[in-house]
Design an enzyme around this catalytic site. Structure first.
Site, PDB file in Angstrom:
ATOM      1  N   HIS A 101       0.883  -1.142  -0.068  1.00  0.00           N
ATOM      2  CA  HIS A 101       0.013   0.005   0.139  1.00  0.00           C
ATOM      3  C   HIS A 101       0.956   1.236  -0.003  1.00  0.00           C
ATOM      4  CE1 HIS A 101      -4.234   1.568   1.344  1.00  0.00           C
ATOM      5  NE2 HIS A 101      -3.712   2.595   0.848  1.00  0.00           N
ATOM      6  N   ASN A 118      -2.468  -1.840  -3.430  1.00  0.00           N
ATOM      7  CA  ASN A 118      -3.535  -1.205  -3.320  1.00  0.00           C
ATOM      8  C   ASN A 118      -3.552  -0.021  -4.361  1.00  0.00           C
ATOM      9  OD1 ASN A 118      -5.873   0.063  -1.629  1.00  0.00           O
ATOM     10  ND2 ASN A 118      -4.533   1.994  -1.765  1.00  0.00           N
ATOM     11  N   GLU A 119      -4.565  -0.028  -5.267  1.00  0.00           N
ATOM     12  CA  GLU A 119      -4.486   1.381  -6.178  1.00  0.00           C
ATOM     13  C   GLU A 119      -3.348   1.733  -6.908  1.00  0.00           C
ATOM     14  OE1 GLU A 119      -6.147   4.663  -3.757  1.00  0.00           O
ATOM     15  OE2 GLU A 119      -8.020   3.722  -3.385  1.00  0.00           O
ATOM     16  N   TYR A 171     -14.952   5.711  -3.681  1.00  0.00           N
ATOM     17  CA  TYR A 171     -14.928   7.172  -3.010  1.00  0.00           C
ATOM     18  C   TYR A 171     -16.041   8.231  -3.871  1.00  0.00           C
ATOM     19  CZ  TYR A 171     -11.462   5.922   0.224  1.00  0.00           C
ATOM     20  OH  TYR A 171     -10.721   4.933   1.131  1.00  0.00           O
ATOM     21  N   GLU A 190     -12.516  -0.530   0.556  1.00  0.00           N
ATOM     22  CA  GLU A 190     -12.501   1.005   1.158  1.00  0.00           C
ATOM     23  C   GLU A 190     -13.406   1.860   0.799  1.00  0.00           C
ATOM     24  OE1 GLU A 190      -8.981   3.334   0.617  1.00  0.00           O
ATOM     25  OE2 GLU A 190      -7.757   1.696   0.742  1.00  0.00           O
ATOM     26  N   TRP A 238     -13.389   2.572   5.420  1.00  0.00           N
ATOM     27  CA  TRP A 238     -12.235   3.612   5.441  1.00  0.00           C
ATOM     28  C   TRP A 238     -12.367   4.665   6.405  1.00  0.00           C
ATOM     29  CZ3 TRP A 238      -7.151   2.153   4.345  1.00  0.00           C
ATOM     30  CH2 TRP A 238      -6.045   3.332   4.522  1.00  0.00           C
ATOM     31  N   GLU A 278      -3.146  11.267   6.202  1.00  0.00           N
ATOM     32  CA  GLU A 278      -4.018  11.090   4.670  1.00  0.00           C
ATOM     33  C   GLU A 278      -2.971  11.685   3.808  1.00  0.00           C
ATOM     34  OE1 GLU A 278      -6.166   9.541   3.557  1.00  0.00           O
ATOM     35  OE2 GLU A 278      -6.870  10.825   1.599  1.00  0.00           O
ATOM     36  N   TRP A 279      -1.823  10.969   3.523  1.00  0.00           N
ATOM     37  CA  TRP A 279      -0.957  11.227   2.397  1.00  0.00           C
ATOM     38  C   TRP A 279      -0.651  12.774   2.320  1.00  0.00           C
ATOM     39  CZ3 TRP A 279       1.388   6.711   2.071  1.00  0.00           C
ATOM     40  CH2 TRP A 279       0.419   5.634   1.935  1.00  0.00           C
TER      41      TRP A 279
HETATM   42  C1  GBH Z   1      -7.607   5.829  -0.931  1.00  0.00           C
HETATM   43  O1  GBH Z   1      -7.271   6.480  -2.206  1.00  0.00           O
HETATM   44  C2  GBH Z   1      -6.223   4.998  -0.427  1.00  0.00           C
HETATM   45  O2  GBH Z   1      -6.119   3.848  -0.620  1.00  0.00           O
HETATM   46  C3  GBH Z   1      -6.137   5.264   1.070  1.00  0.00           C
HETATM   47  O3  GBH Z   1      -4.686   5.137   1.506  1.00  0.00           O
HETATM   48  C4  GBH Z   1      -6.572   6.869   1.225  1.00  0.00           C
HETATM   49  O4  GBH Z   1      -6.419   7.083   2.687  1.00  0.00           O
HETATM   50  C5  GBH Z   1      -7.919   6.926   1.093  1.00  0.00           C
HETATM   51  O5  GBH Z   1      -8.272   6.586  -0.329  1.00  0.00           O
HETATM   52  C6  GBH Z   1      -8.663   8.392   1.273  1.00  0.00           C
HETATM   53  O6  GBH Z   1      -8.146   9.362   0.369  1.00  0.00           O
HETATM   54  O7  GBH Z   1      -5.909  15.863  -4.048  1.00  0.00           O
HETATM   55  O8  GBH Z   1      -7.046  16.390  -5.906  1.00  0.00           O
HETATM   56  O9  GBH Z   1      -4.916  15.454  -6.211  1.00  0.00           O
HETATM   57  C7  GBH Z   1      -8.322   7.070  -2.740  1.00  0.00           C
HETATM   58  C8  GBH Z   1      -7.759   7.737  -4.121  1.00  0.00           C
HETATM   59  C9  GBH Z   1      -6.527   9.117  -5.088  1.00  0.00           C
HETATM   60  C10 GBH Z   1      -8.146  10.073  -3.583  1.00  0.00           C
HETATM   61  C11 GBH Z   1      -5.651  10.461  -5.027  1.00  0.00           C
HETATM   62  C12 GBH Z   1      -7.395  11.297  -3.642  1.00  0.00           C
HETATM   63  C13 GBH Z   1      -6.055  12.664  -4.885  1.00  0.00           C
HETATM   64  C14 GBH Z   1      -6.795  13.812  -5.547  1.00  0.00           C
HETATM   65  N1  GBH Z   1      -7.200   9.043  -3.871  1.00  0.00           N
HETATM   66  N2  GBH Z   1      -6.713  11.680  -4.874  1.00  0.00           N
HETATM   67  S1  GBH Z   1      -6.117  15.401  -5.478  1.00  0.00           S
END
Ligand code: GBH
Length: 448
Positions: free
Chosen positions: A120, A164-165, A295, A354, A401, A408-409
């Site tokens: 992941h 994952n993704e 999502y 998720e 999720w 959150e990245w």
């Molecule tokens: C998932 O990604 C992940 O698997 C998980 O780790 C994460 O915490 C969760 O969803 C919630 O985000 O900011 O406009 O550039 C979801 C897919 C792809 C959604 C990247 C957000 C960034 C959009 N994500 N995207 S932007």
């Protein structure tokens, strides 16, 4: 109406290593591309780094009890590759794997089934430095790591997801630059990273099987573009199904069909990745199950004037979002993605791996978190899952999720996705209103 769920429906919660564990450098773990990325000022909101985070690495026993108290039956977590192979390849670090042995044993002792995501996004830095997902060496290293993990855990872990993704650890990192490693590269290179991610999935799937007993199930977790008919006429439904297959050409359609769609080949022209027929066979190895992260919707309408007979309907400027710009509300998407996966590829075992949203959570003076918006989001999506099950679509489980607020990245700690609130100073966990909704829904086996 009674939103009853099928018997034996698997109610779960999900997290990922880098987002919840903290203690990223403990017990001989190596650095990861995401740790390196976080350490560059200005990349992550607030310059947050999850060195402590929610600290599941030390608090896993408490978190297992928390899940047990909510009636959660399955826990989807990921393994940190840099803990197990600090250099990405070569000598394993037994202390790193020990943590997952302890976690798995604790889950099983409490009647919770582990679902392991092997990768992941936290890639060992050594591999990133040698090209990361630009190189097929990374795809092969993933398989070696996956096979090793399976050989150590598959006596107790019976459900594995390879990755994952794929889009998020390839395009988001090498094209948009918003995720690690933060690069903005040309389209052909980006296509190669996506393809190498798919190849890594196929190789890892085979490696897991080769190192596990026959009762182990292996699949992929993907976040396809959720094509939703703008409203439910036969024409718009047909258009959305067609769009779902074509718009997911790079990953899910490739993995399920073993070839690039004609539309993708025409669109990419000279930017196609380097591939071989035998790699495509590996990529399309039949899976035991498919995990879907849901999502946000993409609205599709029939349009005879468009080249493929459909068009995307742009969202209105006032389309509601769930406390983060990209997460537009569209709970009908969960039903349509499940249905199209069944109709297009005859999936037999589908899981929602998720689904969830952030909210502006606040502790009240009484010590509650009243997240009515998250509760609404989860309930409406679960009703879509229920609709799919009632239609005979084989959706076997749902993982919210996330169990906990976590890192959150690129949005750091400011976006909270948990059904359980985490105070990052004291590490105290407080179940939110949505956790109580989830607990009672699980107990009733019906969406409340
Ligand atoms: C998932 O990604 C992940 O698997 C998980 O780790 C994460 O915490 C969760 O969803 C919630 O985000 O900011 O406009 O550039 C979801 C897919 C792809 C959604 C990247 C957000 C960034 C959009 N994500 N995207 S932007």
């Amino acid at each position: 109406m009674d939103y009853r769920m099928p018997e034996h429906f698997l109610w779960g919660a999900a997290t990922a290593s880098f987002q919840v564990e903290g203690h990223l450098e403990a017990d001989g773990a190596g650095p990861s591309n995401w740790l390196d990325f976080c350490r560059k000022p200005g990349t992550v909101a607030n310059d947050d780094i999850p060195l402590v985070g929610a600290s599941q690495y030390t608090l896993y026993k408490e978190d297992v009890q928390l899940m047990k108290s909510l009636g959660i039956k399955a826990y989807r977590f990921s393994i940190a590759w840099p803990r197990v192979f600090p250099e990405g390849t070569g000598a394993p670090n037994p202390k790193g794997l020990d943590y997952y042995n302890r976690l798995v044993d604790e889950l099983l002792a409490n009647g919770i089934t582990p679902y392991v995501t092997v990768f992941h996004w936290d890639l060992p830095s050594a591999l990133e430095q040698r090209g990361g997902w630009r190189s097929k060496e990374t795809s092969r290293a993933l398989a070696d790591y996956a096979g090793y993990v399976a050989s150590k855990l598959s006596d107790r872990v019976k459900n594995f997801f390879t990755v994952n993704e794929i889009i998020c650890f390839t395009a988001s990192g090498y094209e948009a630059g918003r995720f690690a490693p933060g690069l903005k590269l040309d389209p052909k290179t980006v296509n190669q990273t996506i393809y190498n991610g798919c190849l890594g999935h196929g190789l890892a799937l085979n490696a897991i099987r080769a190192n596990s007993p026959a009762d182990v199930r292996v699949g992929l977790v993907d976040n396809p573009l959720n094509c939703v008919p703008v409203y439910e006429t036969p024409e718009h439904i047909e258009a959305a199904r067609k769009a779902f297959r074509i718009r997911n050409s790079r990953i899910l359609t490739l993995i399920r069909e073993g070839r690039f769609t004609d539309e993708y080949i025409a669109e990419q022209g000279g930017n196609m990745p380097d591939f071989t027929d035998s790699e495509l066979k590996t990529i399309a190895t039949p899976m035991d199950c498919l995990g879907l992260n849901i999502y946000t919707p993409e609205h599709i309408a029939a349009d005879p004037a468009s080249p493929y007979g459909y068009r995307t309907v742009p969202k209105s400027d006032s389309h509601p979002a769930m406390n983060v710009e990209w997460l537009k509300l569209g709970p009908e998407s969960i039903y349509w993605t499940l249905r199209f996966c069944k109709e297009l590829w005859n999936e037999k075992n589908l899981y929602i791996t998720e689904n969830g949203c952030p909210a502006a959570d606040r502790l009240t003076p009484e010590g509650e978190v009243l997240d009515t918006d998250r509760l609404m989001y989860l309930r409406e999506h679960l009703r879509g899952v229920q609709r799919a099950a009632a239609d005979g679509i084989p959706v076997k489980g749902y993982f919210v999720w996330s169990l906990l607020d976590n890192f959150e990245w690129a949005d750091g700690f400011q976006k909270r996705f948990g059904i359980v609130y985490v105070n990052y100073s004291t590490l105290k966990r407080t179940p939110k209103l949505s956790a109580k909704f989830y607990r009672d829904t699980i107990a009733a086996n019906a969406v409340l």
